[in-house]
Design a protein around this motif. Structure first.
Motif, mmCIF file in Angstrom:
data_model
loop_
_atom_site.group_PDB
_atom_site.id
_atom_site.type_symbol
_atom_site.label_atom_id
_atom_site.label_comp_id
_atom_site.label_asym_id
_atom_site.label_seq_id
_atom_site.Cartn_x
_atom_site.Cartn_y
_atom_site.Cartn_z
ATOM 1 N N GLU A 602 25.288 18.916 -9.052
ATOM 2 C CA GLU A 602 26.268 19.963 -8.781
ATOM 3 C C GLU A 602 26.885 19.754 -7.407
ATOM 4 N N GLN A 603 28.197 19.858 -7.366
ATOM 5 C CA GLN A 603 28.913 19.736 -6.100
ATOM 6 C C GLN A 603 28.574 20.942 -5.229
ATOM 7 N N THR A 604 28.246 20.717 -3.985
ATOM 8 C CA THR A 604 28.036 21.852 -3.092
ATOM 9 C C THR A 604 29.130 21.860 -2.045
ATOM 10 N N ALA A 605 29.605 23.051 -1.749
ATOM 11 C CA ALA A 605 30.701 23.175 -0.790
ATOM 12 C C ALA A 605 30.135 23.431 0.601
ATOM 13 N N ALA A 606 30.824 22.933 1.607
ATOM 14 C CA ALA A 606 30.433 23.240 2.977
ATOM 15 C C ALA A 606 30.943 24.634 3.305
#
Lengths: 648, 648
Positions: A602-606
């Motif tokens: 899963e892409q995690t956002a900063a």
């Protein structure tokens, strides 16, 4: 001085010899591990670990501490408990020398014994950090001095020596030390206890070896004296020392894990020898509570770094898991005693879990490095530890050749050298097989009939176990095979090809066996998802993967995959072999068998602030995640790792 | 000795007085808190906390340590850093005496100063645990001796005294001590640092008070010297001391939280005074990283009990949260410096969060008890601590009157006594209001024009803030109001009844104000759910409830509700008032306003082993869960508590 040892105890090398109980233990002479997973580790202990330990203890002056003279006292090196490490090493050497005697090892034990004898005071007191000129006076620091703790390990070394080669000077040294303890802390002595339990099981076992009632009485007295807050207040609280409440009043293990477990082991010894079922019941209840609420999936105990302590119920963080190696070994000591006392196979389940997932994890492939703590989640790649560098303190970090507190080495060595003794037991006419391995069992039933079994298996890589009767002298007797709780549904048994019912926690095959009869047990080894109790906050909404007794983990060399992005799809069962290539690789290195699970990254956002009005959910890329046995992690250089993986 | 203090610094009681930066701070004389949440706490400090601290420090001999003679040295009581507690108390007394002068308090400060002066060596060295007859020699234990740390607090006390009453003997003592430090550790001195940073911001501030460049240079030198592993190896690692890498090379705060934050505060001071934008940028980056990945919802920092340290990224357990009170105060110190340097309102958001959810939580209702650590989840009911009992060590547990390490008391007192100085600032012609409270602001703009504001509000219970212009002398100027990040959508502003646009992180109202002009700000105070970053394993699948700047929690007196069984239904928004009775109760005790959420209580089954083939899900009983402000928890006797609640 003449040592009166009961001859029955002086043969066979049994670590624990209760005079009563559901089962009679077998010794090194009766059960031999002949190959496979544990044979490789026993070989490592004998060929590497013991010498490695000796080398470091010489280098750091821990053995040298026993060369006492006025000057040496002031220069003594290491912490208060280094004597115990030397004793534990000698205990391990003794078991190893019982398993596979060599003149060189025997001589080494004798030499070290001479060293101990030379350091012993006239009155039997023996500790290199106290009581000498320029040193603190004896028993001036019960909380932290570790004097009776060290004495306990001396006694256990002597017991191991006595049970493998008969009594010698080491038993004499130990008995003088035990007599001194009884003289000093007997019924008329001060109502105080040592901060670190250990003398209790040691005195009980020495009583069993020597027949000296006084030692058993002293062990019982120490148990009664604990729990009354006789130790000075400390910021960790009295629970740290199990000194917060009487042993019969407690409902769970608490405080420092190793201390609590050693104490419980001693309590079982005393309860069994004195027929004190109330005390035995109290320990059973406390262990039950601890297993249900304070134990990691690996069987590891003690979650807290600060005080090496059990956390509260369900406080089992993965990423700051402590799960000290020595607590694992103490769990085996305790579970074995309860197994002998009650006959409940469940305790053998616990032993198996701890062996494969704590003890095997700790020990490095070279036999010269160890995890002190066994985390379940490594977030940043482990550091590289130079071979010649002692790690300060204890606690976290990668496998290291040496720690300032190096209890795990001797503890692992003494357990593994005597490991076969934990694999089987007998009662009247049943041979109980608890652990599956290439092994030979030869013993006698209660009525004296000789029996023998030969076990062949690729366990735990495969679930098939072939047991051949090698010796029998007529009449009916039985073989009882443990069915692990994960195998209670799906195990099959045949005897000479004929299927037998197999359910519950064991299969008992009773018949007039003939030599050559063959029992084949199949345990279901397909990988499975395991879900945690909802009250364990640390792993909420996560799954683990297990295969037989093995806990698996995802490892990421150098952190190449961001394991914090993995989400597992539990709708797809975990699979043994993802590809033919992996299958071939698994076959080549069975101990390293991998399992694959369906997952997404899963892409995690900063984000500038990690708390938001909505639960974020990034883009997901499907992937097949390869998982390896947890005990194999961290062996190929710096890596991140996690056992518990969030679900999609 | 004549102290050369710059007159501008000697008025108004400003804790931090940078010579450059985006904003000019105001002092105690320019901003007064006149009522409400923080006025009640300031009153408590003045009426209870300071005397409570003095009483304990006398009783434990911490003040007595300054009466140095040959005999006293050997009998000195308390840890190496008790001097600092006395200094911090004097700093707090000085701010309090600036806020609300009384002859008695003034005399007390003078008396304690005389005590310090008497203990100071000829050459300016001052520490009661080192250097005396029978004591360890000066600077023989840089890691743990806390000598320069104590000196730092002495300097800060003197700065507070100077800025509230002008220079007196305390400033002379401090300057002699600072001169000694510069003489000893100057450019030609040894390249070593104190294990506990604190001397750095203290020297910078003393330079600001006195105009002595040498002090600033010494602070800069200490900063350059740190990060080169000059301290001896320790099991906690060099990161514990922020000595693992140069301050400009780091990307996050790490190690012991208070040490890291004090050091960062000193670095901002030096960066600002020397125009070192690279250093300032490095601290901004490290703080950003720490806020995004190493900070609790409460604003608390430092998750680890073992070493009071930051954990790794996203390791933020609730049930073993450390979140030391002093780390919260250090965060305010740092954020305030960055706010003055950059003008970014975001730092005021951080200050507000920490004040309401760490500082207000720590302080007991009686002003005589404190949390040292501020857990986010209490699993078993808190213990009752006797009023006259010192808690050993530090760490967890309930609010207590005293800890062996009692840094939190003096720290809380010095912050709260000077709190109004953190509420507003000015730049050329703008008055920035950062915190909302009943308060009066009277100051001058850069061009000398006097301006005044009077603020009336029931914040944070209500979101309405009324600001009246009380003084203005013609011409245009501006009032800038911070919009907290949780209010960026939904805030409204009117000026004399006319709506104004309000979005982003502040509203600026610029006009030729007339006395009596009225600005009304409405911040949306409806309770809201907050979701954590998916990488924070400890609170996966959980929500928290916030209302304005207040984090709420579920509290269960005596553990009457099993909070581990609560599952929150996030489909139903949290509601301010569940019933008329609760609404009435909330109105009566506004600080204790409750919020209700829809939830279920899930039945949990007793299992012998807490890991299973399927995720268990028990019967669910709907319930309405009442939540209280987190800072109110633990005030009605033993209780369990949790902030993060699992979702249904």
């Amino acid at each position: 001085m003449t040592v009166t040892a009961r001859p029955a105890d002086l043969t066979g090398g049994r670590p624990v010899v209760p005079s009563r109980g559901a089962l009679r233990p077998l010794g090194l002479a009766e059960v031999r591990i002949t190959g496979g997973f544990w044979a490789r580790r026993q070989q490592l202990i004998g060929s590497a670990t013991l010498d490695h330990g000796r080398l470091w203890m010489d280098k750091l002056g821990w053995t040298g501490s026993f060369l006492r003279d006025g000057n040496a006292n002031a220069d003594r090196r290491g912490r208060e408990f280094t004597d115990s490490e030397v004793y534990k090493l000698v205990e391990a050497m003794s078991w190893e020398n019982g398993r596979l005697p060599t003149p060189a090892r025997d001589r080494e034990i004798t030499e070290l014994t001479t060293l101990f004898a030379g350091a012993q005071a006239e009155d039997g007191y023996l500790h290199t950090a106290f009581g000498g000129p320029g040193q603190r006076s004896r028993y001036s620091d019960l909380s932290w001095g570790h004097e009776l703790y060290c004495t306990g390990h001396l006694l256990q070394a002597a017991v191991a020596r006595a049970r493998t080669t008969g009594g010698d000077e080491l038993l004499e040294v130990a008995q003088r030390a035990a007599d001194h303890v009884c003289d000093t802390f007997g019924p008329d002595g001060p109502a105080i206890v040592c901060g670190h339990p250990e003398i209790e099981p040691a005195l009980a076992e020495l009583a069993r070896v020597t027949g000296e009632q006084r030692y058993l009485d002293q062990a019982a007295l120490f148990l009664r004296r604990r729990g009354h807050r006789s130790l000075p207040p400390h910021q960790f609280g009295w629970s740290y020392f199990s000194d917060d409440q009487p042993i019969r009043a407690a409902h769970t293990f608490r405080g420092h894990a190793v201390r609590a477990l050693y104490l419980a082991a001693g309590a079982v010894d005393v309860a069994v020898e004195t027929g004190d079922d109330e005390l035995l019941g109290a320990i059973i209840e406390q262990f039950d509570h601890t297993l249900a609420r304070r134990t990691y999936l690996t069987g590891g105990m003690g979650s807290r770094h600060e005080d090496e302590a059990f956390g509260e119920d369900f406080v089992l963080p993965s990423d700051r898991a402590y799960s000290e190696t020595c607590a694992g070994i103490a769990t085996v000591m305790l579970a074995w005693r309860l197994l002998l006392a009650t006959g409940r196979p469940r305790y053998a389940d616990v032993i198996e879990r701890v062996l494969y997932n704590v003890v095997a994890t700790s020990l490095g492939d070279d036999g010269r490095s160890f995890f002190y703590a066994n985390t379940l989640h490594q977030r940043t790649p482990t550091a590289v530890v130079p071979e010649d560098q002692e790690q300060l303190g204890f606690g976290g970090g990668p496998r290291a050749p040496w720690f300032e507190v190096s209890c795990c080495l001797g503890n692992t060595a003494r357990l593994l050298a005597s490991l076969s003794a934990y694999f089987a037991a007998v009662d009247a006419d049943e041979v109980h097989v608890f652990q599956y391995a290439d092994a030979e069992v030869r013993t006698r039933l209660a009525d004296g009939r000789p029996v023998g079994l030969s076990m062949t298996t690729a366990y735990p890589d495969s679930g098939g176990v072939r047991i051949r009767v090698t010796e029998t002298s007529g009449g009916e007797w039985a073989v009882a095979l443990r069915l692990p709780h994960w195998a209670s549904d799906g195990a099959t048994v045949t005897v000479n090809g004929q299927p037998q019912p197999a359910s519950g926690d064991r299969v008992v095959i009773r018949r007039p066996f003939r030599a050559g009869d063959e029992i084949v047990l199949w345990l279901p080894m397909r990988p499975r998802f395991t879900h945690p109790d909802a009250r364990i906050d640390a792993v909420r909404d996560c799954v683990a993967v297990e295969r037989g007794p093995i806990v698996l983990c995802a490892e990421s060399p150098e952190g190449s995959i961001d394991l914090d992005r993995v989400r597992v799809d539990v709708a797809v069962p975990p699979a043994d072999y993802a590809t033919a290539a992996v299958a071939a690789e698994n076959e080549k290195n069975p101990e390293q068998s991998t399992v694959s699970v369906s997952a997404v990254l899963e892409q995690t956002a900063a984000a500038a602030w990690p708390y938001a009005d909505a639960a974020a959910s990034g883009a997901r890329t499907p992937t097949s995640l390869r998982m390896i046995p947890y005990h194999r992690w961290g062996r190929q250089g710096p890596a991140t790792m996690r056992i518990w993986l969030p679900k999609t």
